[in-house]
Design a protein around this motif. Structure first.
Motif, PDB file in Angstrom:
ATOM      1  N   ASN A 110       0.825  -1.219   0.000  1.00  0.00           N
ATOM      2  CA  ASN A 110       0.000   0.000   0.000  1.00  0.00           C
ATOM      3  C   ASN A 110       0.859   1.270   0.000  1.00  0.00           C
ATOM      4  O   ASN A 110       0.318   2.370   0.043  1.00  0.00           O
ATOM      5  CB  ASN A 110      -0.923   0.001   1.222  1.00  0.00           C
ATOM      6  N   TRP A 111       2.170   1.100   0.004  1.00  0.00           N
ATOM      7  CA  TRP A 111       3.061   2.261   0.009  1.00  0.00           C
ATOM      8  C   TRP A 111       3.300   2.715  -1.431  1.00  0.00           C
ATOM      9  O   TRP A 111       3.344   1.904  -2.356  1.00  0.00           O
ATOM     10  CB  TRP A 111       4.413   1.904   0.618  1.00  0.00           C
ATOM     11  N   SER A 112       3.481   4.012  -1.599  1.00  0.00           N
ATOM     12  CA  SER A 112       3.893   4.538  -2.900  1.00  0.00           C
ATOM     13  C   SER A 112       5.422   4.604  -2.950  1.00  0.00           C
ATOM     14  O   SER A 112       6.102   4.476  -1.919  1.00  0.00           O
ATOM     15  CB  SER A 112       3.311   5.935  -3.107  1.00  0.00           C
TER      16      SER A 112
ATOM     17  N   ASP B 105       7.094   7.253  -3.448  1.00  0.00           N
ATOM     18  CA  ASP B 105       7.492   8.432  -2.660  1.00  0.00           C
ATOM     19  C   ASP B 105       7.455   8.130  -1.162  1.00  0.00           C
ATOM     20  O   ASP B 105       8.299   8.642  -0.401  1.00  0.00           O
ATOM     21  CB  ASP B 105       6.570   9.617  -2.980  1.00  0.00           C
ATOM     22  N   ASN B 106       6.482   7.317  -0.720  1.00  0.00           N
ATOM     23  CA  ASN B 106       6.446   6.921   0.698  1.00  0.00           C
ATOM     24  C   ASN B 106       7.743   6.224   1.097  1.00  0.00           C
ATOM     25  O   ASN B 106       8.350   6.539   2.125  1.00  0.00           O
ATOM     26  CB  ASN B 106       5.290   5.950   0.972  1.00  0.00           C
ATOM     27  N   LEU B 107       8.143   5.253   0.276  1.00  0.00           N
ATOM     28  CA  LEU B 107       9.326   4.470   0.627  1.00  0.00           C
ATOM     29  C   LEU B 107      10.599   5.315   0.533  1.00  0.00           C
ATOM     30  O   LEU B 107      11.502   5.181   1.363  1.00  0.00           O
ATOM     31  CB  LEU B 107       9.426   3.237  -0.284  1.00  0.00           C
TER      32      LEU B 107
ATOM     33  N   GLN C  56      10.744   8.509   1.164  1.00  0.00           N
ATOM     34  CA  GLN C  56      10.742   9.345   2.378  1.00  0.00           C
ATOM     35  C   GLN C  56      11.188   8.540   3.593  1.00  0.00           C
ATOM     36  O   GLN C  56      11.957   9.032   4.435  1.00  0.00           O
ATOM     37  CB  GLN C  56       9.348   9.915   2.625  1.00  0.00           C
ATOM     38  N   TYR C  57      10.717   7.303   3.691  1.00  0.00           N
ATOM     39  CA  TYR C  57      11.115   6.452   4.827  1.00  0.00           C
ATOM     40  C   TYR C  57      12.625   6.203   4.820  1.00  0.00           C
ATOM     41  O   TYR C  57      13.297   6.307   5.856  1.00  0.00           O
ATOM     42  CB  TYR C  57      10.365   5.122   4.746  1.00  0.00           C
TER      43      TYR C  57
ATOM     44  N   VAL D 178       7.451   8.028   8.113  1.00  0.00           N
ATOM     45  CA  VAL D 178       6.361   8.437   7.216  1.00  0.00           C
ATOM     46  C   VAL D 178       5.095   8.486   8.055  1.00  0.00           C
ATOM     47  O   VAL D 178       4.698   7.469   8.646  1.00  0.00           O
ATOM     48  CB  VAL D 178       6.163   7.458   6.041  1.00  0.00           C
ATOM     49  N   ASP D 179       4.475   9.656   8.136  1.00  0.00           N
ATOM     50  CA  ASP D 179       3.271   9.812   8.955  1.00  0.00           C
ATOM     51  C   ASP D 179       2.227   8.768   8.578  1.00  0.00           C
ATOM     52  O   ASP D 179       1.920   8.571   7.411  1.00  0.00           O
ATOM     53  CB  ASP D 179       2.676  11.207   8.748  1.00  0.00           C
TER      54      ASP D 179
ATOM     55  N   LEU E 207       2.337   5.618   8.613  1.00  0.00           N
ATOM     56  CA  LEU E 207       2.815   4.349   8.077  1.00  0.00           C
ATOM     57  C   LEU E 207       3.816   3.682   9.023  1.00  0.00           C
ATOM     58  O   LEU E 207       3.540   2.634   9.587  1.00  0.00           O
ATOM     59  CB  LEU E 207       3.462   4.546   6.705  1.00  0.00           C
TER      60      LEU E 207
ATOM     61  N   GLU F 125      -0.178  -1.058   9.083  1.00  0.00           N
ATOM     62  CA  GLU F 125      -0.178   0.395   9.238  1.00  0.00           C
ATOM     63  C   GLU F 125      -1.590   0.978   9.308  1.00  0.00           C
ATOM     64  O   GLU F 125      -1.749   2.170   9.545  1.00  0.00           O
ATOM     65  CB  GLU F 125       0.593   1.049   8.083  1.00  0.00           C
TER      66      GLU F 125
END
Length: 441
Positions: free
Chosen positions: A239-241, A243-245, A247-248, A254-255, A257, A303
């Motif tokens: 479910n992560w994009s 960009d999410n990964l 940022q992590y 990641v807020d 997550l 998450e």
């Protein structure tokens, strides 16, 4: 396989020392490499996170001394600075390559595979050359020898690693200039060879080799649980994009997550937060396309578990005497030690410095391992210019030393109130995980 044999193999596998030879013979080449080669070598060392294992808490970089607790004794990592007597200063480039890719020390002895040579075997010749040049010319020598690893018999027989290497496999070496690889090939190279993601995130078979059919499906790691990072939408990070990964990997947070702690917090601080944007996107894109591997224990996305607590304040207004030694229940331990930052409702601080406890992968997981280890050891991560700190509550705590029973109670309270339910964590389990905490020499 008999338990004793498995125990021996496990201890061999999790034990790790690295490159230093006990009997150095002669010096390496003295030619000063170019600035570009040194810069590339430093970047490779950062991507490989060499400093994480080869630096003791409070110690000098790459001087070794980190203790890793195993059932067969403590393994102590070695000095890999270019000091000729205490480090790898007398390694030739050929010696270095054999250690890095094949797990064979300069004196001919075998390394233990916590030194991830199975993954580093996939490095290109050019990157091995750059890494060698940087260790020899870019790292400050440290004339210190950490204590020698002394494992119990038969884990102390390094020759046993020769047999393990025959069944463990290795990452096939890449060829060409890795800096020119296209995005997915670069991401695969980073994930498999340099960042060696599978070393922690892939479960192992009866011979303690990585299970090829469970690549990145999650595995236990010295008390922590390196989670499933396949594309599974329930057990993994499907479910992560991208960009999410990214940022992590850049910030460790990641807020809504997840946030990095323990070994992953160290990896973010010392390694991934220093990678280029292009490499972070390449690494994220490659990981997010890894085939899904579901997990029977994880039925809902970790998450997405939990919600804010809507309950009256449990405090009566009566102050608790400092000499009152009655054991508190989980709710009162939470109120006394956690609520000031995470809030009575578990929502965390408005700037997310202290994260929400609901919609939190550590609290929402079916495995409470990472929450227990976080309560014990805290969080201490600097990435993206932000230092994140949560005190630990183990025997070295500066704020509050919680017993095994108290930690079990508060973990069960937190997961039941904000996450995936009461997991029935016991004091014995907390004690078992407490023993996994890293030690200084």
């Amino acid at each position: 396989m008999p338990d004793v044999t498995r125990k021996i193999l496990w201890s061999i596998l999790t034990a790790g020392t690295a490159l230093a030879s006990l009997t150095p013979l002669h010096a390496q080449a003295d030619d000063q490499p170019s600035a570009d080669l040194l810069a590339r070598g430093e970047y490779i060392a950062t991507a490989g996170d060499c400093v994480a294992c080869h630096t003791a808490p409070g110690g000098k970089p790459f001087a070794g001394g980190l203790r890793i607790t195993t059932p067969m004794g403590d393994v102590i990592t070695t000095n890999i600075t270019p000091d000729p007597e205490h480090g790898i200063g007398r390694y030739t480039e050929e010696d270095f390559e054999k250690s890095l890719r094949h797990g064979i020390r300069r004196d001919g002895n075998r390394l233990y595979p916590a030194m991830p040579y199975v993954s580093y075997s996939g490095m290109t010749d050019d990157d091995v050359k750059a890494l060698y040049a940087w260790f020899m010319h870019g790292v400050k020598p440290v004339a210190e020898s950490p204590p020698v690893t002394e494992l119990n018999f038969p884990a102390n027989l390094r020759i046993t690693m020769a047999a393990w290497n025959m069944v463990a496999g290795s990452v096939p070496p890449e060829t060409g200039d890795s800096a020119t690889f296209d995005k997915m090939r670069r991401g695969k190279y980073l994930a498999n060879a340099l960042a060696h993601c599978s070393t922690c995130h892939t479960p192992r078979n009866i011979m303690l080799s990585e299970k090829e059919d469970s690549y990145l499906a999650g595995a236990s790691l010295l008390g922590w649980y390196a989670p499933n990072i396949t594309s599974s939408k329930t057990a993994g990070i499907g479910n992560w994009s991208e960009d999410n990964l990214v940022q992590y990997l850049r910030t460790g947070h990641v807020d809504g997550l997840s946030q990095a702690a323990g070994p992953m917090g160290e990896a973010v601080e010392h390694s991934t937060s220093h990678l280029t944007d292009a490499d972070l996107h390449a690494l994220a894109a490659y990981i997010l396309q890894v085939p899904a591997k579901d997990d029977e224990a994880e039925h809902t996305p970790r998450e997405q578990a939990g919600k804010a607590m809507d309950a009256p304040d449990i405090r009566s207004g009566e102050l608790t005497r400092i000499d009152k030694l009655d054991e508190m229940d989980g709710a009162h331990i939470y109120d006394a030690n956690c609520a000031a930052c995470h809030g009575t409702d578990g929502a965390g601080t408005s700037d997310h410095y202290a994260p929400s406890l609901f919609h939190n992968s550590a609290v929402g997981s079916a495995r409470p391992d990472n929450l227990i280890m976080t309560v014990l050891s805290g969080v201490d991560r600097t990435a993206g210019g932000l230092h994140v700190h949560m005190p630990g509550f183990d025997q070295n705590s500066d704020v509050q030393r919680l017993s095994n029973a108290e930690i079990a109670s508060v973990v069960n309270y937190v997961t039941a109130t904000f996450g995936s339910g009461d997991h029935g964590v016991t004091p014995d389990l907390v004690e078992k995980m407490r023993r996994q905490l890293p030690k200084s020499p």
